[in-house]
Design an enzyme around this catalytic site. Structure first.
Site: not given
Ligand code: APR
Length: 179
Positions: A13, A34-36, A120-121, A123
């Site tokens: 993203i 993760g994406v954050d 979906t990651g 969480y």
């Molecule tokens: N680009 C697009 N999608 C991504 C990327 C990226 N660079 N990195 C991860 N993803 C996808 C993951 O594969 C998943 O499908 O984003 C989705 C959300 O996953 P997470 O990033 O783990 O987010 P979430 O499940 O909402 O959990 C949020 O994770 O990173 C921490 O600070 C964040 O505490 C919060 C928690």
């Protein structure tokens, strides 16, 4: 139906050139994994500095910042629910994330927006259920030709893509009368 305005894109993203990308953040809005983590790394320190001024974000809500070094002009930070089995209002909270993101997009005249698969990651939200919620709320936001011209769903893995494809095959017209 405005499904032609919904695109599935494989990849990262942080590389997408749209008006706004959505961050799957946590309540503190101070970065994470993760994406954050990817978004904060790509945006640079200015993003965290602005996030510090926001006072966090409750689950189901969303807040907007500039995009800094990202191609995107804005980052919309939303906090999805942690999956606890489905009996704690998780689906409604996830739906609220999408609705709040679209409300901020409207307020900031955002014409193109990209979403990760929120919750979906880490969480643990089941991808199929999450994708169905994402597509349902996106279709609602695009009804009557409202909403952004382009909505991109990032598929970071095969399971995400298959979940969105299945959700898009579901017809959005309300079920007819039960005969
Ligand atoms: N680009 C697009 N999608 C991504 C990327 C990226 N660079 N990195 C991860 N993803 C996808 C993951 O594969 C998943 O499908 O984003 C989705 C959300 O996953 P997470 O990033 O783990 O987010 P979430 O499940 O909402 O959990 C949020 O994770 O990173 C921490 O600070 C964040 O505490 C919060 C928690």
């Amino acid at each position: 139906m405005n499904d032609k305005r919904i695109e599935l894109v494989d990849g990262d993203i942080t590389a997408i050139n749209v008006d706004a990308i959505v961050n799957a953040a946590n309540n503190l809005l101070l970065g994470g994994g993760g994406v954050d983590g990817a978004i904060h790394r790509a945006a640079g320190p200015g993003l965290l500095a602005e996030c510090r001024t926001l006072g966090g974000c409750v689950t189901g809500d969303a807040k907007i910042t500039k995009g800094y070094r990202l191609p995107a002009r804005y980052v919309i930070h939303t906090v999805g629910p942690v999956w606890k089995g489905g009996g704690r209002g998780e689906s409604e909270l996830l739906a609220s994330c999408y609705r709040k993101c679209f409300a901020l997009a409207a307020a900031h005249k955002i014409n193109s927006i990209a979403f990760p698969a929120i919750s979906t990651g880490v969480y643990g939200f089941p991808k199929q259920t999450a994708a169905a919620i994402a597509i349902r709320e996106t279709r609602a936001a695009l009804r009557d030709d409202d909403g952004p011209a382009r909505v991109i769903m990032l598929c970071f893995n095969r399971e995400s893509r298959e979940a969105y494809e299945a959700a898009l095959r579901q017809d959005s017209r309300p079920a007819g009368p039960v005969l």
